[in-house]
Every structure is written in structure tokens, then in C-alpha cells.
Motif scaffolding. Structure first.
Motif, PDB file in Angstrom:
ATOM      1  N   PHE A  48      -2.864  -3.462  24.539  1.00 53.37           N
ATOM      2  CA  PHE A  48      -1.619  -2.924  24.003  1.00 53.37           C
ATOM      3  C   PHE A  48      -0.948  -3.908  23.045  1.00 53.37           C
ATOM      4  N   ARG A  49      -1.036  -5.211  23.352  1.00 57.38           N
ATOM      5  CA  ARG A  49      -0.450  -6.197  22.457  1.00 57.38           C
ATOM      6  C   ARG A  49      -1.177  -6.222  21.114  1.00 57.38           C
ATOM      7  N   SER A  50      -2.467  -6.103  21.146  1.00 58.21           N
ATOM      8  CA  SER A  50      -3.215  -6.075  19.895  1.00 58.21           C
ATOM      9  C   SER A  50      -2.894  -4.829  19.085  1.00 58.21           C
ATOM     10  N   LEU A  51      -2.624  -3.727  19.796  1.00 61.28           N
ATOM     11  CA  LEU A  51      -2.255  -2.510  19.086  1.00 61.28           C
ATOM     12  C   LEU A  51      -0.882  -2.632  18.460  1.00 61.28           C
ATOM     13  N   ALA A  52       0.060  -3.303  19.173  1.00 61.99           N
ATOM     14  CA  ALA A  52       1.413  -3.454  18.640  1.00 61.99           C
ATOM     15  C   ALA A  52       1.448  -4.387  17.441  1.00 61.99           C
ATOM     16  N   LEU A  53       0.516  -5.342  17.376  1.00 60.38           N
ATOM     17  CA  LEU A  53       0.490  -6.303  16.282  1.00 60.38           C
ATOM     18  C   LEU A  53      -0.393  -5.876  15.129  1.00 60.38           C
ATOM     19  N   ASP A  54      -0.889  -4.675  15.194  1.00 64.94           N
ATOM     20  CA  ASP A  54      -1.772  -4.189  14.133  1.00 64.94           C
ATOM     21  C   ASP A  54      -0.961  -3.899  12.876  1.00 64.94           C
ATOM     22  N   GLN A  55      -1.278  -4.574  11.792  1.00 65.28           N
ATOM     23  CA  GLN A  55      -0.539  -4.417  10.546  1.00 65.28           C
ATOM     24  C   GLN A  55      -1.313  -3.623   9.504  1.00 65.28           C
ATOM     25  N   THR A  56      -2.375  -2.985   9.889  1.00 68.33           N
ATOM     26  CA  THR A  56      -3.203  -2.260   8.919  1.00 68.33           C
ATOM     27  C   THR A  56      -2.701  -0.854   8.666  1.00 68.33           C
ATOM     28  N   ARG A  57      -1.683  -0.402   9.430  1.00 62.18           N
ATOM     29  CA  ARG A  57      -1.172   0.945   9.227  1.00 62.18           C
ATOM     30  C   ARG A  57      -0.410   1.025   7.921  1.00 62.18           C
ATOM     31  N   PRO A  58      -0.522   2.099   7.154  1.00 63.85           N
ATOM     32  CA  PRO A  58       0.142   2.201   5.845  1.00 63.85           C
ATOM     33  C   PRO A  58       1.654   2.392   6.002  1.00 63.85           C
ATOM     34  N   ASP A  59       2.431   1.908   5.005  1.00 67.78           N
ATOM     35  CA  ASP A  59       3.874   2.080   4.958  1.00 67.78           C
ATOM     36  C   ASP A  59       4.178   3.420   4.309  1.00 67.78           C
ATOM     37  N   SER A  60       4.770   4.328   5.092  1.00 65.07           N
ATOM     38  CA  SER A  60       5.012   5.675   4.583  1.00 65.07           C
ATOM     39  C   SER A  60       6.049   5.686   3.467  1.00 65.07           C
ATOM     40  N   ILE A  61       7.016   4.716   3.482  1.00 68.63           N
ATOM     41  CA  ILE A  61       8.049   4.686   2.449  1.00 68.63           C
ATOM     42  C   ILE A  61       7.463   4.315   1.095  1.00 68.63           C
ATOM     43  N   SER A  62       6.412   3.472   1.105  1.00 67.92           N
ATOM     44  CA  SER A  62       5.802   3.074  -0.166  1.00 67.92           C
ATOM     45  C   SER A  62       5.122   4.234  -0.865  1.00 67.92           C
ATOM     46  N   LEU A  63       4.859   5.313  -0.153  1.00 67.16           N
ATOM     47  CA  LEU A  63       4.228   6.470  -0.766  1.00 67.16           C
ATOM     48  C   LEU A  63       5.210   7.313  -1.567  1.00 67.16           C
ATOM     49  N   LEU A  64       6.537   7.096  -1.365  1.00 68.30           N
ATOM     50  CA  LEU A  64       7.542   7.862  -2.084  1.00 68.30           C
ATOM     51  C   LEU A  64       7.715   7.318  -3.501  1.00 68.30           C
ATOM     52  N   SER A  65       7.979   8.198  -4.423  1.00 68.61           N
ATOM     53  CA  SER A  65       8.179   7.799  -5.810  1.00 68.61           C
ATOM     54  C   SER A  65       9.566   7.188  -5.994  1.00 68.61           C
ATOM     55  N   ASP A  66       9.737   6.473  -7.126  1.00 64.38           N
ATOM     56  CA  ASP A  66      11.041   5.874  -7.423  1.00 64.38           C
ATOM     57  C   ASP A  66      12.122   6.935  -7.585  1.00 64.38           C
ATOM     58  N   GLU A  67      11.774   8.045  -8.202  1.00 65.47           N
ATOM     59  CA  GLU A  67      12.757   9.112  -8.404  1.00 65.47           C
ATOM     60  C   GLU A  67      13.250   9.665  -7.078  1.00 65.47           C
ATOM     61  N   LEU A  68      12.337   9.833  -6.126  1.00 68.33           N
ATOM     62  CA  LEU A  68      12.731  10.369  -4.822  1.00 68.33           C
ATOM     63  C   LEU A  68      13.570   9.361  -4.041  1.00 68.33           C
ATOM     64  N   LEU A  69      13.205   8.079  -4.114  1.00 68.45           N
ATOM     65  CA  LEU A  69      14.001   7.064  -3.427  1.00 68.45           C
ATOM     66  C   LEU A  69      15.401   6.936  -4.039  1.00 68.45           C
ATOM     67  N   LEU A  70      15.480   7.026  -5.364  1.00 68.69           N
ATOM     68  CA  LEU A  70      16.785   6.977  -6.005  1.00 68.69           C
ATOM     69  C   LEU A  70      17.656   8.154  -5.576  1.00 68.69           C
ATOM     70  N   LEU A  71      17.048   9.315  -5.416  1.00 67.01           N
ATOM     71  CA  LEU A  71      17.793  10.471  -4.949  1.00 67.01           C
ATOM     72  C   LEU A  71      18.292  10.264  -3.525  1.00 67.01           C
ATOM     73  N   ILE A  72      17.468   9.650  -2.689  1.00 67.95           N
ATOM     74  CA  ILE A  72      17.871   9.381  -1.302  1.00 67.95           C
ATOM     75  C   ILE A  72      18.988   8.340  -1.264  1.00 67.95           C
ATOM     76  N   PHE A  73      18.829   7.254  -2.039  1.00 69.50           N
ATOM     77  CA  PHE A  73      19.838   6.198  -2.039  1.00 69.50           C
ATOM     78  C   PHE A  73      21.174   6.691  -2.585  1.00 69.50           C
ATOM     79  N   SER A  74      21.130   7.597  -3.545  1.00 69.11           N
ATOM     80  CA  SER A  74      22.370   8.096  -4.125  1.00 69.11           C
ATOM     81  C   SER A  74      23.195   8.900  -3.137  1.00 69.11           C
ATOM     82  N   LYS A  75      22.573   9.405  -2.077  1.00 67.68           N
ATOM     83  CA  LYS A  75      23.309  10.155  -1.057  1.00 67.68           C
ATOM     84  C   LYS A  75      24.004   9.235  -0.056  1.00 67.68           C
ATOM     85  N   LEU A  76      23.662   7.956  -0.066  1.00 73.07           N
ATOM     86  CA  LEU A  76      24.261   7.011   0.875  1.00 73.07           C
ATOM     87  C   LEU A  76      25.605   6.517   0.351  1.00 73.07           C
TER      88      LEU A  76
END
Length: 488
Positions: free
Chosen positions: A58-86
Motif C-alpha cells: 500500500f505504501r508503494s501504491l501511495a508513493l506512485d508518481q506515474t499517474r497522469p495529472d488530470s489538470i494538465s490535460l485542460l487547455s489554457d482557455e478552459l483554465l482561464l474560464l475556471i479561474f475567472s469564476k473564482l
């Protein structure tokens, strides 16, 4: 003396952290379930073996860093739209997450106050904030020690100072950038921000203002510090300018002359003005008349610490659309208003504000209320010399619906009553920190007036407020309960 042997010290096992405890509990349940489901004799496990499960998987599974970052898949335009709502308060915190969010944060910011001229001259401000609509470079044009703990503020301008300064003022001529340097900065701003809406600048000349006027066609608000009559020629190029603030002279800071010549240039170049503030400006009847005749859309006029010649009040009659007149920190209202038949009146003024003004001159106050006889709202705050006789001139204004008095310590209850009973349309009354007005002097006529008001704020002095809050407690009375308890 014999010493008894020391008992062996038993080391307590290290307490498991919360995640380890949870995993241990889960694995223990899984092993119990497998133990009951299994029918083979060899699958029996002792309680000791079940108490210490293996957590390495379980510790090795928790320290696994090979999983992809889902936020990096979003485009700049979509992130700007999200940030503008904050909320705007979250922008700075979000920019600290990573370089990409810092880059996106710069594209959301629309207003910046530049403190270091090098940040503008090097072009870093344009790369960091490419979509600005409001720029303030006043502080960047003044050389001052940024790490100093001494801050001097006057007329909305705050600068850092050290312990060594000239006896002539806090800002010397050498402390402000040259006109040519400021003009170069304005050209850079004009080239990078064609959609600029508001700018604050000090020490600009005609060329610098013309460069902004040519490139920034949508500019609506302009604030000029330390500018003279000739610099205002550059304002003629602005077509959509609606709000202008001119600071000509600030005592102990800097001094520039704005006279009737500059006011006439301003009036002829900015015919769409809606709000105008003149701070430390000179002038007279001719300058105000030119503004009233040329700027027919002007709705709000503010004079701060003005140096106007006598007779300027009579020019307000040419302001055909003026709704709000505000006087702030003025040493006098009008030194020589002239005869009443030449004053005229401005029938469109609905609000009259006097803040921190000297109102001892009876002739000027009578002329002011005469020109503003159609006013509906009167606000007097921290005005020196407002005695009963001076306030009595306000009875000329018969259409008053709101009156606010704050910090008028010379006004008495009788002087207030004599004016309030003349206003038949009064709906709102606010009296705060007027020490000569007391509850004990209220007459039945004034009390009946209070009963029909839509809104009443009555805190004339701190003593009356304190006595009303302590009523019935016995505190402050001779021989009260508090002192009797001490004697017993």
C-alpha cells in the motif's frame, strides 16, 4: 547503603500514523474474511500473524508518481474560464501553484500599480500582464526608499520617506523623473495596451499624453499629477474621456500651476466629461464658465483645496447638467462672491457635500446655498466654523430631503431646529458627533418632526450615547450598586 537494581526500561512501540492505522484495520478485516471463507486446514492463521499486516504494497501504491495529472490535460482557455469564476482574492494564491498557473494569472489581472520604473522600462510588465486596462505609474515616477518604514500621505498620494528630507518639501525636483523619461514610458504603455481604460501618471508632457490619446481610443479615465497648463494640450486628443482628475499643487509635495488657461484647454478638448476633480488648482469665474459651457454632460464637480479667485461661484449657473457639487479641504469657499443678483443659481444640483472645509465666512456660505437652492441632499462633515448663523443660511434650500451632519461641534440644538422646521420635504436626518446638540434641548416640535422621518440616525455626542447605554445599570450614579457592594 545498597542500591536496588534498576528495573529494565520497556520501550513503547511507535504509534502508527492515521493512514497506517486505517490500512492495518482494512488488511486485518480482509484476512479475517479470507480465514473464514477458506476450508483448507493450512489456511488457518494465528491471531499473532493477523495483528501485524504487511503495509509495503500500500505504501508503494501511495508513493506512485506515474499517474497522469488530470489538470494538465485542460487547455489554457478552459483554465482561464475556471479561474475567472473564482474571487479576485484567490488569484494571487493560485499563481503560486506552478509556472503555468502563474502565466495564466497574469492574463487575468487587469489593474496594476507599478512601483519600480525598471519593471516598466525593461518590458517585464508587458510580458507578465498582457491584458491590462488600468495602469498606475505615479509611484514608479518618484524616487523614494521602498524599504523605509516612514510613509507620508496627503491628498491620496502616499510615498516612502527616509529621515533626511528637504525643508522645502518631501519631494524635490530631482526625485521626480524627467518629462522625456515619463513620455517614453507612456509610449510603451500606449503600444502594448490599446484597450486601456484608466491611467494615473505624474509629470507627463504634451507628447506623452498625445501618444496615449492616439493609441488608446477607449481611454475613459485620466488622473494627472503635477501638471501645468501647457501639458493639458495633450488632452485634446482624447475623444472618449469621461473622468478627469487634475492635481496641480499639493503642499510640501510638489507644485504646478493650473489656471484659467488650462481649464479652458481642458474644457475645449474634453466635451464628454461626466466627472471632474480639481485638486490644488487655481482659476476663476472664466475657467469654471468655460467648463460649464463646453462640457454639457458634466454631472459631478469636485474641488479639493482649491485656489480659485473670488467670484467663481457665479459661474456654476452655466453648468446645465451638474448634479453633484463636492468641496473638500478648502480653506475658503469663495472669497468674494459678489452681489446676489449676479450669482444666479444652478437648478440641476441635487447633492452638496462639504468635507473638512472652513465655513466661517458668512457671505460665501450664503452665496453657496443660494446657488444650490434646489439641492435635495446636504452633507456636512468635519467643517470648521459651522455656527448656528452660518447653518441658518441653509434654510434657503426648500427642497432638502436628506441632511447629514458629522463632526459639527459648534452647531446647537436650537440652530438645527430652526432650519429643520423650514424643510417641509425632509425625509432623512443624520446627526453624529455634534457635541453641542443634546437630547435635553429637543422641543416638542422637533420631536414630532423626528416621528415622521423615514430614517433617523441620532448620535449627537458620546456622552448621550454612554448615558443611554448605562441606563438602569446603576453605574455612574452617586451611591450606585457597584460602590455599595464594595462597602459591604
Amino acid at each position: 547503603m545498597s542500591c536496588s537494581p534498576k528495573s529494565p526500561v520497556l520501550k513503547r512501540p511507535r504509534a502508527l500514523s492515521l493512514p497506517d492505522q486505517v490500512l492495518k484495520h482494512v488488511i486485518f478485516k480482509m484476512q479475517l474474511q479470507n480465514h473464514h471463507d477458506s476450508r483448507s486446514p493450512s489456511s488457518a492463521a494465528s491471531p499473532t500473524s493477523l495483528s501485524e499486516p504487511d503495509l509495503s504494497a500500500f505504501r508503494s501504491l501511495a508513493l506512485d508518481q506515474t499517474r497522469p495529472d488530470s489538470i494538465s490535460l485542460l487547455s489554457d482557455e478552459l483554465l482561464l474560464l475556471i479561474f475567472s469564476k473564482l474571487p479576485v482574492s484567490q488569484y494571487l494564491l493560485n499563481s503560486l501553484v506552478c509556472k503555468r498557473w502563474l502565466y495564466l494569472h497574469g492574463r487575468l489581472v487587469q489593474s496594476v500599480r507599478v512601483l519600480d520604473w525598471g519593471f516598466l522600462d525593461s518590458g517585464r510588465v508587458f510580458a507578465r500582464f498582457p491584458n491590462l486596462t488600468e495602469v498606475d505609474i505615479v509611484h514608479a515616477c518618484i524616487r523614494s526608499p521602498r524599504n523605509s518604514g516612514i510613509i507620508v500621505t496627503r491628498k491620496g498620494l502616499s510615498i516612502h520617506m527616509d529621515s533626511l528630507f528637504s525643508a522645502d518639501g518631501f519631494i524635490e525636483e530631482m526625485d521626480v523623473l524627467k518629462h522625456s523619461v515619463v513620455d517614453d514610458g507612456l509610449r510603451l504603455i500606449a503600444g502594448w495596451y490599446p484597450n486601456l481604460r484608466r491611467i494615473r501618471v505624474i509629470g507627463a508632457s504634451v507628447n506623452g499624453l498625445l501618444s496615449i490619446a492616439e493609441e488608446c481610443q477607449t481611454l475613459q479615465e485620466l488622473e494627472l499629477h503635477c501638471c501645468g497648463d501647457l501639458a493639458l494640450k495633450g488632452i485634446s486628443g482624447f475623444r472618449n474621456l469621461q473622468i478627469v482628475k487634475l492635481i496641480g499643487c499639493i503642499d510640501r509635495f510638489y507644485s504646478a500651476q493650473i489656471s484659467d488657461i488650462g481649464l479652458t484647454i481642458l474644457a475645449q478638448g474634453c466635451r464628454r466629461l461626466v466627472k471632474l476633480e480639481l485638486c490644488g488648482c487655481e482659476g476663476s469665474y472664466d475657467g469654471i464658465k468655460a467648463i460649464g459651457q463646453c462640457c454639457q454632460m458634466l454631472e459631478e464637480l469636485t474641488l479639493t483645496d482649491h485656489r480659485m479667485d473670488g467670484g467663481w461661484l457665479a459661474a456654476l449657473q452655466f453648468c446645465g447638467n451638474l448634479k453633484t457639487l463636492r468641496l473638500q479641504s478648502c480653506q475658503n469657499i469663495d472669497s468674494s462672491p459678489g452681489p446676489d443678483e449676479y450669482l444666479g443659481s444652478c437648478s440641476t444640483i441635487e447633492e452638496l457635500h462639504l468635507l473638512r472645509c472652513q465655513v466661517r465666512d458668512k457671505d460665501s456660505m450664503k452665496a453657496l446655498f443660494s446657488v444650490c437652492e434646489a439641492v435635495k441632499d446636504i452633507v456636512l462633515q468635519d467643517c470648521w466654523g459651522l455656527v448656528d448663523e452660518v447653518f441658518g443660511f441653509a434654510s434657503i434650500c426648500r427642497r432638502v430631503k436628506l441632511i447629514s451632519l458629522e463632526g459639527c461641534s459648534l452647531l446647537t440644538t436650537g440652530g438645527l431646529e430652526s432650519v429643520l422646521l423650514c424643510w417641509k420635504e425632509l425625509q432623512e436626518l443624520r446627526v453624529v458627533s455634534c457635541n453641542n446638540i443634546s437630547d435635553s434641548d429637543i422641543t416638542s416640535a422637533l420631536a414630532s418632526l423626528f416621528s415622521v422621518l423615514k430614517e433617523l440616525t441620532w448620535r449627537p455626542n458620546s456622552r448621550a450615547l454612554l448615558s443611554s447605554s448605562l441606563a438602569g445599570t446603576g453605574v455612574g450614579m452617586k451611591g450606585g450598586r457597584f460602590f455599595k457592594r464594595l462597602k459591604s
